[in-house]
Design a protein around this motif. Structure first.
Motif, PDB file in Angstrom:
ATOM      1  N   ALA A 134       0.738  -1.259  -0.087  1.00 23.32           N
ATOM      2  CA  ALA A 134       0.197  -0.025   0.063  1.00 23.32           C
ATOM      3  C   ALA A 134       0.927   1.278  -0.046  1.00 23.32           C
ATOM      4  O   ALA A 134       0.663   2.139  -0.610  1.00 23.32           O
ATOM      5  CB  ALA A 134      -1.009  -0.159   1.112  1.00 23.32           C
ATOM      6  N   GLU A 135       1.928   1.079   0.630  1.00 24.04           N
ATOM      7  CA  GLU A 135       2.791   2.381   0.812  1.00 24.04           C
ATOM      8  C   GLU A 135       3.598   2.696  -0.519  1.00 24.04           C
ATOM      9  O   GLU A 135       3.631   3.824  -1.093  1.00 24.04           O
ATOM     10  CB  GLU A 135       3.915   2.058   1.757  1.00 24.04           C
ATOM     11  N   LEU A 177       2.209   1.945  -3.483  1.00 29.98           N
ATOM     12  CA  LEU A 177       1.127   2.382  -4.343  1.00 29.98           C
ATOM     13  C   LEU A 177       0.753   3.746  -4.078  1.00 29.98           C
ATOM     14  O   LEU A 177       0.337   4.496  -4.849  1.00 29.98           O
ATOM     15  CB  LEU A 177      -0.063   1.464  -4.171  1.00 29.98           C
ATOM     16  N   ARG A 178       0.533   3.955  -2.776  1.00 33.62           N
ATOM     17  CA  ARG A 178       0.476   5.439  -2.454  1.00 33.62           C
ATOM     18  C   ARG A 178       1.667   6.416  -3.083  1.00 33.62           C
ATOM     19  O   ARG A 178       1.398   7.405  -3.572  1.00 33.62           O
ATOM     20  CB  ARG A 178       0.488   5.690  -0.971  1.00 33.62           C
ATOM     21  N   SER A 201       3.232   5.793  -5.757  1.00 36.11           N
ATOM     22  CA  SER A 201       3.141   5.648  -7.213  1.00 36.11           C
ATOM     23  C   SER A 201       1.761   6.472  -7.466  1.00 36.11           C
ATOM     24  O   SER A 201       1.560   6.531  -8.830  1.00 36.11           O
ATOM     25  CB  SER A 201       2.988   4.338  -7.626  1.00 36.11           C
ATOM     26  N   LEU A 226      -1.660   6.464  -5.980  1.00 33.28           N
ATOM     27  CA  LEU A 226      -3.099   6.076  -5.817  1.00 33.28           C
ATOM     28  C   LEU A 226      -3.291   6.735  -4.322  1.00 33.28           C
ATOM     29  O   LEU A 226      -2.296   7.228  -3.451  1.00 33.28           O
ATOM     30  CB  LEU A 226      -3.044   4.676  -5.446  1.00 33.28           C
ATOM     31  N   HIS A 244      -7.626   3.573  -2.129  1.00 38.28           N
ATOM     32  CA  HIS A 244      -7.360   2.697  -3.452  1.00 38.28           C
ATOM     33  C   HIS A 244      -6.122   1.586  -2.923  1.00 38.28           C
ATOM     34  O   HIS A 244      -6.076   0.589  -3.530  1.00 38.28           O
ATOM     35  CB  HIS A 244      -7.326   3.345  -4.758  1.00 38.28           C
ATOM     36  N   ALA A 245      -5.218   2.446  -2.465  1.00 36.63           N
ATOM     37  CA  ALA A 245      -3.612   1.807  -2.455  1.00 36.63           C
ATOM     38  C   ALA A 245      -4.082   0.574  -1.324  1.00 36.63           C
ATOM     39  O   ALA A 245      -3.466  -0.685  -1.622  1.00 36.63           O
ATOM     40  CB  ALA A 245      -2.769   2.833  -1.746  1.00 36.63           C
ATOM     41  N   ARG A 246      -4.846   0.858  -0.499  1.00 38.83           N
ATOM     42  CA  ARG A 246      -4.961  -0.451   0.605  1.00 38.83           C
ATOM     43  C   ARG A 246      -5.739  -1.458  -0.072  1.00 38.83           C
ATOM     44  O   ARG A 246      -5.405  -2.651   0.104  1.00 38.83           O
ATOM     45  CB  ARG A 246      -5.779   0.046   1.728  1.00 38.83           C
ATOM     46  N   ARG A 264      -5.934  -2.413  -3.296  1.00 36.93           N
ATOM     47  CA  ARG A 264      -5.191  -3.103  -4.286  1.00 36.93           C
ATOM     48  C   ARG A 264      -3.877  -3.638  -3.578  1.00 36.93           C
ATOM     49  O   ARG A 264      -3.549  -4.719  -4.333  1.00 36.93           O
ATOM     50  CB  ARG A 264      -4.483  -2.035  -5.162  1.00 36.93           C
ATOM     51  N   ALA A 265      -3.494  -3.513  -2.433  1.00 33.00           N
ATOM     52  CA  ALA A 265      -2.483  -4.339  -1.685  1.00 33.00           C
ATOM     53  C   ALA A 265      -3.128  -5.558  -1.130  1.00 33.00           C
ATOM     54  O   ALA A 265      -2.367  -6.189  -1.343  1.00 33.00           O
ATOM     55  CB  ALA A 265      -1.912  -3.208  -0.640  1.00 33.00           C
ATOM     56  N   LEU A 289      -1.114  -0.255 -10.866  1.00 34.60           N
ATOM     57  CA  LEU A 289      -1.016   1.045 -10.806  1.00 34.60           C
ATOM     58  C   LEU A 289      -1.976   2.009 -11.484  1.00 34.60           C
ATOM     59  O   LEU A 289      -2.449   1.407 -12.519  1.00 34.60           O
ATOM     60  CB  LEU A 289       0.433   1.390 -11.564  1.00 34.60           C
TER      61      LEU A 289
END
Length: 195
Positions: free
Chosen positions: A134-135, A137-138, A140, A142, A146-148, A150-151, A191
């Motif tokens: 999630a980190e 993705l954030r 990147s 998000l 959304h990051a959480r 997708r993680a 992503l």
């Protein structure tokens, strides 16, 4: 204590025992983590075991800690040498897909998730992995929500690969080019689209 016991104790560390316990776990599940067979495999006696551990539960705890360190903390440290979060995520996927083809420890641990120490370790590892992805993705681009999400999907995909490798190994990519295509596809789905 005999001279041989003292020599074996000097040679074998608690880490050696913990690694042997992980090897036994991967081969036969939690029930295979038994002192006498591990001592035999290590070429030593139970005396060496008791030099390092109070009991089997302590050995299992040490093995779990070693697995957690190597399969999560060390992987994250290795990936974090890259500064670009998208590239770190890509490298993480490549590592995970390669590991899924051979990693058996997690499947054995999942089969023993009703054991308190195993359950606590699995929970900690899953939470750490989800938070790390999630980190990335954030970083990147998000949003946190959304990051959480997708993680969680990402970690689920990893567990799916691991189980698929066990039940249908031919279903996973066998060549480097196929693995790269799979990594690229998974990576692209995580992503945000660039406009």
């Amino acid at each position: 204590m005999t001279q041989g016991d003292a020599t074996a104790k000097a040679r074998l560390s608690a880490g050696d025992w913990a690694q042997a316990a992980l090897d036994a776990l991967a081969a036969g599940g939690l029930a295979a983590v038994a002192v006498e067979p591990i001592a035999k495999r290590l070429g030593t006696t139970k005396g060496s075991f008791y030099w390092h551990f109070k009991d089997r539960a302590a050995l299992i705890d040490a093995a779990l800690a070693r697995w957690e360190q190597r399969s999560t903390d060390d992987v994250i440290a290795e990936i974090d040498v890259e500064t670009d979060p998208a590239e770190r995520l890509h490298r993480l996927f490549a590592h995970v897909i390669d590991y899924a083809a051979t990693g058996r420890i997690e499947l054995a641990l999942l089969a023993s998730a009703d054991q308190a120490s195993v359950a606590a370790t699995l929970r900690r590892v899953a939470d750490r992995r989800i938070e790390y992805v999630a980190e990335l993705l954030r970083e990147s681009g998000l949003s946190a929500g959304h990051a959480r999400t997708r993680a969680v999907v990402t970690v689920s995909i990893y567990h799916g690969f691991n189980q698929l490798a066990r039940v249908s190994p031919d279903a996973l990519p066998s060549t480097e080019a196929q693995r790269k295509a799979l990594v690229d596809s998974a990576f692209e789905s995580l992503l945000p689209k660039q406009h």
